[in-house]
Design a protein around this motif. Sequence first.
Motif, PDB file in Angstrom:
ATOM      1  N   GLY A   1       0.778  -1.237   0.000  1.00 38.31           N
ATOM      2  CA  GLY A   1       0.000   0.000   0.000  1.00 38.31           C
ATOM      3  C   GLY A   1       0.801   1.274   0.000  1.00 38.31           C
ATOM      4  O   GLY A   1       0.226   2.365   0.019  1.00 38.31           O
ATOM      5  N   LEU A   2       2.124   1.201  -0.049  1.00 44.87           N
ATOM      6  CA  LEU A   2       2.958   2.386   0.143  1.00 44.87           C
ATOM      7  C   LEU A   2       2.746   3.454  -0.921  1.00 44.87           C
ATOM      8  O   LEU A   2       2.783   4.650  -0.608  1.00 44.87           O
ATOM      9  CB  LEU A   2       4.439   1.974   0.203  1.00 44.87           C
ATOM     10  CG  LEU A   2       5.462   3.083   0.429  1.00 44.87           C
ATOM     11  CD1 LEU A   2       5.140   3.902   1.671  1.00 44.87           C
ATOM     12  CD2 LEU A   2       6.869   2.499   0.533  1.00 44.87           C
ATOM     13  N   ALA A   3       2.544   3.074  -2.162  1.00 43.46           N
ATOM     14  CA  ALA A   3       2.359   4.069  -3.224  1.00 43.46           C
ATOM     15  C   ALA A   3       0.997   3.959  -3.887  1.00 43.46           C
ATOM     16  O   ALA A   3       0.779   4.477  -4.980  1.00 43.46           O
ATOM     17  CB  ALA A   3       3.472   3.960  -4.264  1.00 43.46           C
ATOM     18  N   GLY A   4       0.061   3.265  -3.256  1.00 44.75           N
ATOM     19  CA  GLY A   4      -1.322   3.246  -3.717  1.00 44.75           C
ATOM     20  C   GLY A   4      -1.565   2.554  -5.038  1.00 44.75           C
ATOM     21  O   GLY A   4      -2.614   2.736  -5.656  1.00 44.75           O
ATOM     22  N   GLY A   5      -0.623   1.753  -5.512  1.00 42.72           N
ATOM     23  CA  GLY A   5      -0.776   1.051  -6.780  1.00 42.72           C
ATOM     24  C   GLY A   5       0.423   1.203  -7.688  1.00 42.72           C
ATOM     25  O   GLY A   5       0.614   0.420  -8.618  1.00 42.72           O
ATOM     26  N   VAL A   6       1.243   2.213  -7.462  1.00 42.89           N
ATOM     27  CA  VAL A   6       2.505   2.347  -8.192  1.00 42.89           C
ATOM     28  C   VAL A   6       3.512   1.395  -7.540  1.00 42.89           C
ATOM     29  O   VAL A   6       3.658   1.400  -6.319  1.00 42.89           O
ATOM     30  CB  VAL A   6       3.029   3.792  -8.138  1.00 42.89           C
ATOM     31  CG1 VAL A   6       4.380   3.905  -8.840  1.00 42.89           C
ATOM     32  CG2 VAL A   6       2.022   4.745  -8.776  1.00 42.89           C
TER      33      VAL A   6
END
Length: 397
Positions: free
Chosen positions: A253-258
């Motif tokens: 989940g750190l970059a929301g999908g990136v």
Amino acid sequence: MDLAQLQALDNEFVLHTYARYPVAFVRGENARLFDISGKEYVDFASGIGVCSVGHANARLAEVIAKQAKNLLHTSNLYYIEPQVRLAQRLVSLFCGVDSKPMRAFFCNSGAEANECAIKIARKYGAQRGAHKIITLDSSFHGRTIASLKATGQPKMHAHFGPYPDGFVYAKDIDDIYNHLDKHTCAVLLELVQGEGGIAPMDREKVKALSKHLRAEQILFMVDEVQSGVYRSGEIFASRIYGVQPDVISMAKGLAGGVPIGAVLTTLGDIFEYGEHGSTFGGNFLSCAAALEVLDILYENYTNGSLKERIIAFESALDSLLKDFGHIFLRRVGLGLMCGLHTHNADMLPTIISAALESGVIVLKSGKGVLRFLPALTIHKDDINEGFSRLREALANL
């Protein structure tokens, strides 16, 4: 392209590594997804915990677009401002007054983050001739050769030839002590096992183990690939347990999908220049996205809305457990990394397919657990609607 055409092309040109459900999504709105035929779903999976701020988050999309118009990537041969700011942010979010200083390394996935952790442990241990890393049965740490060997599920090791040695599997936290010896360089744990049944470890046992390992100069490494970045209700589950690991791995989940992975470690000088690296890791795009995700989630954390969502979700799970006690045994998990343990693990595929048909997306975990990993920004109306659809699916089984 319709679904049948997509399935045919996928079958012909893509390696058969995923047993896919007959659905193809084309757009999303926070905790809602829409498939190729226009059908709407409530998403209780968030890309297996990746889409932490929901689908098509306007703030995240704006940051990604703005960054893409400037720079996507240079290389780690040069200074990267978003990477430096992200490292500073993660360290400051984790570390308290009494915490040891930490430094960060960035890569592209949880498996790569765990590879880095393993490499840190091996170099640390080499100083005194120790190479053994202890993990737990039913753990999951990735699908690369080394991280898969660290995974305490031998059935997943078949067909891939020789593996790196030096990994030992303990049955549980108590059993770890039976495997500690002069050759042990590290212990690697998930505080809440993802694939292993969404089962949180005993907090006092974790604290005692951490203290014991520190006294023995054995690294305490925590895999927070799934439990990190507010999924547990705190920035890291380690904070809830009151421990400071020597190494923390994270991703999802750190970059929301990136795509991004990261490692925090108190061993700030463990590597010399050139001993580790990642071509894409920590580039402008992924770090800019991660900074915005952390901003969004920190706001949700500090204003109490994340806690409200956790309470609402737990209440809905308890209600489902009460009304479908013939299917579910107990609620498990921590924060919005949660699940319902079934009486019969063989029912899971049927439950998931029925839920999908009713327009709600849920997951499975090991040991017969129906797993829920909703977006951390999910609205209460979506929680209510999702559980309403799930009830409908369960009632028709």
